[in-house]
Design a protein around this motif. Structure first.
Motif, mmCIF file in Angstrom:
data_model
loop_
_atom_site.group_PDB
_atom_site.id
_atom_site.type_symbol
_atom_site.label_atom_id
_atom_site.label_comp_id
_atom_site.label_asym_id
_atom_site.label_seq_id
_atom_site.Cartn_x
_atom_site.Cartn_y
_atom_site.Cartn_z
ATOM 1 N N ALA A 150 0.833 -1.202 0.000
ATOM 2 C CA ALA A 150 0.000 0.000 0.000
ATOM 3 C C ALA A 150 0.867 1.252 0.000
ATOM 4 O O ALA A 150 1.887 1.304 0.677
ATOM 5 N N VAL A 151 0.442 2.250 -0.774
ATOM 6 C CA VAL A 151 1.106 3.548 -0.817
ATOM 7 C C VAL A 151 0.019 4.588 -0.491
ATOM 8 O O VAL A 151 -0.472 5.292 -1.362
ATOM 9 N N PRO A 152 -0.398 4.665 0.792
ATOM 10 C CA PRO A 152 -1.561 5.467 1.145
ATOM 11 C C PRO A 152 -1.342 6.971 1.157
ATOM 12 O O PRO A 152 -2.294 7.735 1.150
ATOM 13 N N GLY A 153 -0.106 7.459 1.139
ATOM 14 C CA GLY A 153 0.137 8.889 1.223
ATOM 15 C C GLY A 153 -0.086 9.658 -0.066
ATOM 16 O O GLY A 153 -0.270 10.863 -0.058
ATOM 17 N N ASP A 154 -0.055 8.975 -1.200
ATOM 18 C CA ASP A 154 -0.237 9.631 -2.493
ATOM 19 C C ASP A 154 -1.718 9.869 -2.765
ATOM 20 O O ASP A 154 -2.594 9.246 -2.176
ATOM 21 N N VAL A 155 -1.987 10.784 -3.676
ATOM 22 C CA VAL A 155 -3.354 11.017 -4.127
ATOM 23 C C VAL A 155 -3.378 10.764 -5.624
ATOM 24 O O VAL A 155 -2.637 11.419 -6.360
ATOM 25 N N PRO A 156 -4.166 9.808 -6.102
ATOM 26 C CA PRO A 156 -4.990 8.914 -5.286
ATOM 27 C C PRO A 156 -4.140 7.887 -4.536
ATOM 28 O O PRO A 156 -3.029 7.574 -4.950
ATOM 29 N N ALA A 157 -4.693 7.403 -3.442
ATOM 30 C CA ALA A 157 -4.004 6.352 -2.692
ATOM 31 C C ALA A 157 -3.970 5.102 -3.560
ATOM 32 O O ALA A 157 -4.975 4.720 -4.141
ATOM 33 N N TRP A 158 -2.800 4.493 -3.650
ATOM 34 C CA TRP A 158 -2.658 3.343 -4.538
ATOM 35 C C TRP A 158 -1.849 2.254 -3.866
ATOM 36 O O TRP A 158 -1.227 2.462 -2.828
ATOM 37 N N GLY A 159 -1.874 1.092 -4.498
ATOM 38 C CA GLY A 159 -1.089 -0.027 -4.027
ATOM 39 C C GLY A 159 -0.474 -0.742 -5.202
ATOM 40 O O GLY A 159 -0.948 -0.635 -6.337
ATOM 41 N N GLU A 160 0.604 -1.452 -4.912
ATOM 42 C CA GLU A 160 1.269 -2.233 -5.947
ATOM 43 C C GLU A 160 1.012 -3.711 -5.724
ATOM 44 O O GLU A 160 1.265 -4.236 -4.635
ATOM 45 N N MET A 161 0.502 -4.370 -6.741
ATOM 46 C CA MET A 161 0.302 -5.808 -6.710
ATOM 47 C C MET A 161 1.662 -6.479 -6.910
ATOM 48 O O MET A 161 2.399 -6.122 -7.822
ATOM 49 N N LYS A 162 1.986 -7.442 -6.062
ATOM 50 C CA LYS A 162 3.276 -8.128 -6.129
ATOM 51 C C LYS A 162 3.075 -9.628 -5.934
ATOM 52 O O LYS A 162 2.125 -10.069 -5.309
ATOM 53 N N SER A 163 4.021 -10.386 -6.452
ATOM 54 C CA SER A 163 4.149 -11.815 -6.155
ATOM 55 C C SER A 163 2.875 -12.615 -6.378
ATOM 56 O O SER A 163 2.475 -13.420 -5.552
ATOM 57 N N VAL A 164 2.241 -12.409 -7.526
ATOM 58 C CA VAL A 164 1.068 -13.214 -7.882
ATOM 59 C C VAL A 164 1.585 -14.570 -8.363
ATOM 60 O O VAL A 164 2.374 -14.648 -9.295
ATOM 61 N N TYR A 165 1.130 -15.613 -7.706
ATOM 62 C CA TYR A 165 1.592 -16.948 -8.098
ATOM 63 C C TYR A 165 0.531 -17.978 -7.751
ATOM 64 O O TYR A 165 -0.034 -17.961 -6.653
ATOM 65 N N VAL A 166 0.281 -18.875 -8.688
ATOM 66 C CA VAL A 166 -0.620 -20.014 -8.474
ATOM 67 C C VAL A 166 0.189 -21.263 -8.776
ATOM 68 O O VAL A 166 0.847 -21.356 -9.816
ATOM 69 N N SER A 167 0.151 -22.225 -7.870
ATOM 70 C CA SER A 167 0.920 -23.453 -8.071
ATOM 71 C C SER A 167 0.433 -24.156 -9.337
ATOM 72 O O SER A 167 -0.752 -24.091 -9.683
ATOM 73 N N PRO A 168 1.336 -24.830 -10.046
ATOM 74 C CA PRO A 168 0.945 -25.501 -11.293
ATOM 75 C C PRO A 168 -0.245 -26.441 -11.123
ATOM 76 O O PRO A 168 -1.107 -26.514 -11.997
ATOM 77 N N ALA A 169 -0.344 -27.121 -9.998
ATOM 78 C CA ALA A 169 -1.446 -28.066 -9.782
ATOM 79 C C ALA A 169 -2.800 -27.373 -9.670
ATOM 80 O O ALA A 169 -3.833 -28.003 -9.888
ATOM 81 N N ALA A 170 -2.808 -26.070 -9.350
ATOM 82 C CA ALA A 170 -4.065 -25.345 -9.156
ATOM 83 C C ALA A 170 -4.424 -24.451 -10.340
ATOM 84 O O ALA A 170 -5.443 -23.772 -10.306
ATOM 85 N N ARG A 171 -3.616 -24.460 -11.368
ATOM 86 C CA ARG A 171 -3.884 -23.591 -12.523
ATOM 87 C C ARG A 171 -5.070 -24.117 -13.328
ATOM 88 O O ARG A 171 -5.350 -25.300 -13.340
ATOM 89 N N GLY A 172 -5.753 -23.191 -13.970
ATOM 90 C CA GLY A 172 -6.908 -23.553 -14.789
ATOM 91 C C GLY A 172 -8.229 -23.441 -14.055
ATOM 92 O O GLY A 172 -9.284 -23.619 -14.648
ATOM 93 N N ALA A 173 -8.198 -23.112 -12.770
ATOM 94 C CA ALA A 173 -9.426 -23.008 -11.975
ATOM 95 C C ALA A 173 -9.786 -21.556 -11.670
ATOM 96 O O ALA A 173 -10.570 -21.298 -10.765
ATOM 97 N N LYS A 174 -9.194 -20.607 -12.412
ATOM 98 C CA LYS A 174 -9.452 -19.176 -12.235
ATOM 99 C C LYS A 174 -9.043 -18.665 -10.852
ATOM 100 O O LYS A 174 -9.550 -17.660 -10.372
ATOM 101 N N LEU A 175 -8.100 -19.361 -10.223
ATOM 102 C CA LEU A 175 -7.627 -18.954 -8.904
ATOM 103 C C LEU A 175 -6.910 -17.611 -8.980
ATOM 104 O O LEU A 175 -7.051 -16.778 -8.079
#
Length: 145
Positions: A54-79
């Motif tokens: 989260a970067v709450p001090g800026d206007v607009p307040a924003w956040g950075e999405m990081k480290s999105v990962y789905v294990s290979p066994a769980a892929r394909g289920a829209k996780l």
């Protein structure tokens, strides 16, 4: 979760050189503006994760999405899409209205995921510089989303 973050880092390292690899050190998730969501299977095993800085001090307040990962066994289920939706709902609870991300052009599956979730390309943000290993995206969140 440590297993998922390690797998995510290994994937990034296999695709990009050091100067183009912006995988987040798991220790960075210990700060007050860092949030991690983990999707678990019926047996309690971690199947996917997503991080928010989260970067709450800026206007607009924003956040950075990081480290999105789905294990290979769980892929394909829209996780991945469900993790992004959960992150966005959490961001709104924190008062953030924009989510930004940096990804690499050599990971077309990730880019397609972000596009399907409504993210559009933009220029560099925060401390990032333009470069051949980075693609920047963002999405403005609606309070009723």
């Amino acid at each position: 979760m440590a297993r998922l973050l390690a797998a995510n880092s290994a994937l990034s390292a296999s695709l990009y050189p050091v100067e183009g690899n912006f995988a987040l050190d798991p220790a960075a998730f210990g700060g007050p503006n860092a949030h991690v969501l983990v999707a678990r299977g019926a047996d309690g095993s971690a199947l996917g994760c997503i991080g928010l800085l989260a970067v709450p001090g800026d206007v607009p307040a924003w956040g950075e999405m990081k480290s999105v990962y789905v294990s290979p066994a769980a892929r394909g289920a829209k996780l991945g899409l469900r993790l992004i939706a959960a992150l966005e709902a959490h961001a709104l609870e924190l008062g953030l209205t924009v989510i930004r991300l940096e990804t690499g052009p050599l990971n077309p599956a990730a880019i397609e995921l972000y596009r399907r979730a409504g993210y559009v390309e933009r220029g560099p943000f925060g401390g990032y510089e333009p470069g051949p290993y980075s693609l920047f995206m963002e999405r403005t969140l609606a309070a009723n989303a």
